[in-house]
Design a protein around this motif. Structure first.
Motif, mmCIF file in Angstrom:
data_model
loop_
_atom_site.group_PDB
_atom_site.id
_atom_site.type_symbol
_atom_site.label_atom_id
_atom_site.label_comp_id
_atom_site.label_asym_id
_atom_site.label_seq_id
_atom_site.Cartn_x
_atom_site.Cartn_y
_atom_site.Cartn_z
ATOM 1 N N LYS A 5 0.830 -1.204 0.000
ATOM 2 C CA LYS A 5 0.000 0.000 0.000
ATOM 3 C C LYS A 5 0.862 1.250 0.000
ATOM 4 C CE LYS A 5 -3.861 2.216 2.378
ATOM 5 N NZ LYS A 5 -4.810 2.125 3.520
ATOM 6 N N SER A 6 1.920 1.265 0.797
ATOM 7 C CA SER A 6 2.805 2.432 0.872
ATOM 8 C C SER A 6 3.525 2.664 -0.455
ATOM 9 C CB SER A 6 3.834 2.243 1.994
ATOM 10 O OG SER A 6 3.204 2.139 3.247
ATOM 11 N N VAL A 7 4.024 1.587 -1.038
ATOM 12 C CA VAL A 7 4.752 1.704 -2.306
ATOM 13 C C VAL A 7 3.814 2.154 -3.416
ATOM 14 C CG1 VAL A 7 6.022 0.447 -4.075
ATOM 15 C CG2 VAL A 7 6.519 0.030 -1.665
ATOM 16 N N SER A 8 2.618 1.575 -3.459
ATOM 17 C CA SER A 8 1.676 1.957 -4.518
ATOM 18 C C SER A 8 1.205 3.396 -4.344
ATOM 19 C CB SER A 8 0.478 0.997 -4.553
ATOM 20 O OG SER A 8 -0.237 1.025 -3.335
ATOM 21 N N ASN A 9 0.987 3.837 -3.110
ATOM 22 C CA ASN A 9 0.612 5.236 -2.868
ATOM 23 C C ASN A 9 1.697 6.186 -3.365
ATOM 24 O OD1 ASN A 9 -1.857 4.622 -1.731
ATOM 25 N ND2 ASN A 9 -1.128 4.712 0.381
ATOM 26 N N TRP A 10 2.932 5.808 -3.127
ATOM 27 C CA TRP A 10 4.063 6.606 -3.601
ATOM 28 C C TRP A 10 4.066 6.670 -5.129
ATOM 29 C CZ3 TRP A 10 8.845 3.621 -5.056
ATOM 30 C CH2 TRP A 10 9.855 4.452 -5.542
ATOM 31 N N CYS A 15 2.596 9.624 -10.264
ATOM 32 C CA CYS A 15 1.715 9.793 -11.424
ATOM 33 C C CYS A 15 0.983 11.128 -11.369
ATOM 34 C CB CYS A 15 0.704 8.645 -11.488
ATOM 35 S SG CYS A 15 1.407 7.068 -12.010
ATOM 36 N N PHE A 16 0.524 11.492 -10.181
ATOM 37 C CA PHE A 16 -0.145 12.791 -10.025
ATOM 38 C C PHE A 16 0.811 13.935 -10.367
ATOM 39 C CE2 PHE A 16 -0.976 16.475 -7.247
ATOM 40 C CZ PHE A 16 -2.209 16.869 -7.764
ATOM 41 N N MET A 17 2.056 13.815 -9.929
ATOM 42 C CA MET A 17 3.044 14.844 -10.246
ATOM 43 C C MET A 17 3.324 14.896 -11.745
ATOM 44 S SD MET A 17 5.787 14.485 -7.096
ATOM 45 C CE MET A 17 6.611 16.049 -7.461
ATOM 46 N N LEU A 19 1.168 14.114 -14.052
ATOM 47 C CA LEU A 19 -0.012 14.748 -14.620
ATOM 48 C C LEU A 19 0.104 16.269 -14.518
ATOM 49 C CD1 LEU A 19 -2.920 14.869 -15.694
ATOM 50 C CD2 LEU A 19 -3.722 14.422 -13.359
ATOM 51 N N CYS A 20 0.526 16.742 -13.358
ATOM 52 C CA CYS A 20 0.737 18.186 -13.172
ATOM 53 C C CYS A 20 1.830 18.697 -14.114
ATOM 54 C CB CYS A 20 1.118 18.481 -11.728
ATOM 55 S SG CYS A 20 -0.208 18.173 -10.533
ATOM 56 N N MET A 21 2.853 17.881 -14.311
ATOM 57 C CA MET A 21 3.958 18.248 -15.204
ATOM 58 C C MET A 21 3.453 18.398 -16.641
ATOM 59 S SD MET A 21 7.292 18.690 -14.973
ATOM 60 C CE MET A 21 8.798 18.668 -15.976
ATOM 61 N N ILE A 22 2.615 17.473 -17.079
ATOM 62 C CA ILE A 22 2.070 17.532 -18.429
ATOM 63 C C ILE A 22 1.159 18.744 -18.582
ATOM 64 C CG2 ILE A 22 0.534 16.350 -20.052
ATOM 65 C CD1 ILE A 22 1.707 13.695 -18.919
ATOM 66 N N ALA A 23 0.346 19.016 -17.560
ATOM 67 C CA ALA A 23 -0.532 20.190 -17.597
ATOM 68 C C ALA A 23 0.295 21.483 -17.645
ATOM 69 C CB ALA A 23 -1.451 20.199 -16.378
ATOM 70 N N LEU A 24 1.326 21.552 -16.825
ATOM 71 C CA LEU A 24 2.171 22.744 -16.797
ATOM 72 C C LEU A 24 2.932 22.903 -18.109
ATOM 73 C CD1 LEU A 24 3.031 25.137 -15.116
ATOM 74 C CD2 LEU A 24 4.758 23.704 -14.006
ATOM 75 N N ALA A 169 3.681 3.515 -17.731
ATOM 76 C CA ALA A 169 4.513 2.493 -17.093
ATOM 77 C C ALA A 169 4.451 2.588 -15.571
ATOM 78 C CB ALA A 169 5.957 2.628 -17.580
ATOM 79 N N ILE A 170 4.527 3.796 -15.044
ATOM 80 C CA ILE A 170 4.505 3.973 -13.584
ATOM 81 C C ILE A 170 3.119 3.682 -13.027
ATOM 82 C CG2 ILE A 170 4.816 5.646 -11.710
ATOM 83 C CD1 ILE A 170 6.971 6.983 -13.389
ATOM 84 N N LEU A 171 2.078 4.115 -13.738
ATOM 85 C CA LEU A 171 0.717 3.843 -13.272
ATOM 86 C C LEU A 171 0.445 2.341 -13.237
ATOM 87 C CD1 LEU A 171 -2.141 4.722 -12.504
ATOM 88 C CD2 LEU A 171 -2.662 4.915 -14.954
ATOM 89 N N TRP A 172 0.808 1.635 -14.300
ATOM 90 C CA TRP A 172 0.582 0.186 -14.338
ATOM 91 C C TRP A 172 1.360 -0.506 -13.222
ATOM 92 C CZ3 TRP A 172 -2.861 -2.604 -17.113
ATOM 93 C CH2 TRP A 172 -2.728 -3.990 -17.075
ATOM 94 N N THR A 173 2.579 -0.055 -12.982
ATOM 95 C CA THR A 173 3.386 -0.634 -11.908
ATOM 96 C C THR A 173 2.727 -0.390 -10.556
ATOM 97 O OG1 THR A 173 5.409 -0.260 -13.197
ATOM 98 C CG2 THR A 173 5.672 -0.657 -10.834
ATOM 99 N N GLY A 174 2.232 0.823 -10.336
ATOM 100 C CA GLY A 174 1.555 1.133 -9.076
ATOM 101 C C GLY A 174 0.314 0.284 -8.872
#
Length: 347
Positions: A5-10, A15-17, A19-24, A169-174
């Motif tokens: 759970k901790s690793v997947s949350n990380w 992924c959220f970051m 997403l923000c990077m792509i938006a920015l 790749a990171i989302l699927w891994t999470g």
């Protein structure tokens, strides 16, 4: 289980970051901010100008490129600071993501919370993220040429495509860390048609995003601002007018925008076919909920695209449209992951 759970949350936070990077990144493109920083300093570049003299130096460098001389001539130091901070924030977030990947990775390795295979995979993601920074500079540098006021569309699409690939790749891994085993109640024969359609949806959406990159890079969204017709025609009159024909896909404004419209429409149709097939099948409620989320997301994204076009690409709409494409992609990836039937790898 707690470690999972901790690793997947990380990973989800990364992924959220992203997403923000792509938006920015979309915001910096729409505001013409991407060329405001004339050098690439991966380490020391994290420090912005701290004195008036340093600001003047940066501004004087910017004055030497065509974007300032042709588009922004005379907008002053305050105007320069606005575009500078947008680009600096984009680069700062990229550096911050690097720290958010590396430092927890070291911690989880020390704690024995992840397998060796997963540790290697995540370190590869870290390296690819660093390379993405290099690709970003490769893109930006194309805008400094004597005949250019913006980055080269092909390089912009390359930068965007690499970001999307890394995100997937990171989302699927999470998701795989959070739920390493598939739902055993899913019958392979039942869910196979849905999974096939989801794969088609994902590929089609990724191609649509690439087409959107060319639309953005060539400013094609500033032309043909009506829907569904383009200047009164379903297919624009000068579609395919360039020779060789392949050149139309990267240089012909009419072709580029029509292709993006067509691909977006096909994506919507395919997603709803997938939704219909999935809801009519005997897949689990968990899978059906994921498909419903995907259906709502594609409607919102399509509406955002039309709005952006009709309003002639205001910064807010263009930024949200680019970011929500990743949200839509996320729902497709989640739906595909939920529909797994055979666990073939362990990470």
């Amino acid at each position: 289980m707690q470690h999972n759970k901790s690793v997947s949350n990380w990973l989800f936070f990364i992924c959220f970051m992203l997403l923000c990077m792509i938006a920015l990144g979309g915001y910096t493109r729409l505001t013409g901010s991407g060329l405001s920083i004339m050098d690439w300093k991966p380490i020391t570049g994290i420090i912005p100008p701290l004195s008036h003299a340093e600001w003047v130096r940066e501004f004087d460098l910017y004055k030497t490129i065509p974007q300032y001389q042709i588009i922004n001539n005379g907008f002053g130091l305050d105007g320069f600071k606005q575009i500078f901070w947008a680009e600096w924030s984009h680069r700062f977030l990229g550096r911050l993501i690097g720290f958010v990947v590396l430092l927890p990775l070291i911690y989880f390795i020390i704690k024995g919370a992840i397998t060796k295979k997963l540790a290697i995979l995540l370190f590869v993601f870290f390296i690819l993220g660093g390379l993405q920074g290099g690709i970003g500079w490769f893109m930006v540098h194309s805008g400094f040429r004597p005949d250019s006021t913006a980055v080269e569309p092909v390089r912009l699409v390359l930068h965007l495509s690499c970001a999307i690939a890394l995100y997937i790749a990171i989302l699927w891994t999470g998701l795989s860390v959070r739920t390493p085993q598939p739902d055993l109640s899913l019958a392979k024969n039942t869910v196979k048609p849905v999974r096939t359609l989801l794969w088609i949806d994902i590929v089609l959406l990724c191609i649509t995003i690439i087409a959107g990159g060319f639309t953005a890079g060539t400013h094609a969204g500033h032309s043909f601002n009506s829907f569904p017709l383009m200047n009164g025609h379903l297919i624009p009159e000068n579609y395919g007018s360039l020779s060789p024909f392949i050149a139309n896909f990267i240089d012909n404004i009419a072709t580029i925008q029509f292709n993006h419209r067509l691909l977006a429409t096909l994506t919507v149709i395919m997603v709803f076919i997938t939704l219909f097939v999935g809801l009519k099948s005997t897949v689990t409620k968990h899978v059906k909920d994921g498909l419903m989320l995907m259906g709502w997301a594609v409607l919102i994204q399509y509406a955002l695209g039309i709005t952006t076009l009709l309003l002639v690409v205001p910064v807010w709409a263009g930024t949200v449209h680019q970011a929500f494409a990743v949200v839509l992609l996320t729902t497709l990836i989640i739906a595909l992951h939920r529909s797994r039937t055979i666990h073939t790898t362990s990470i």
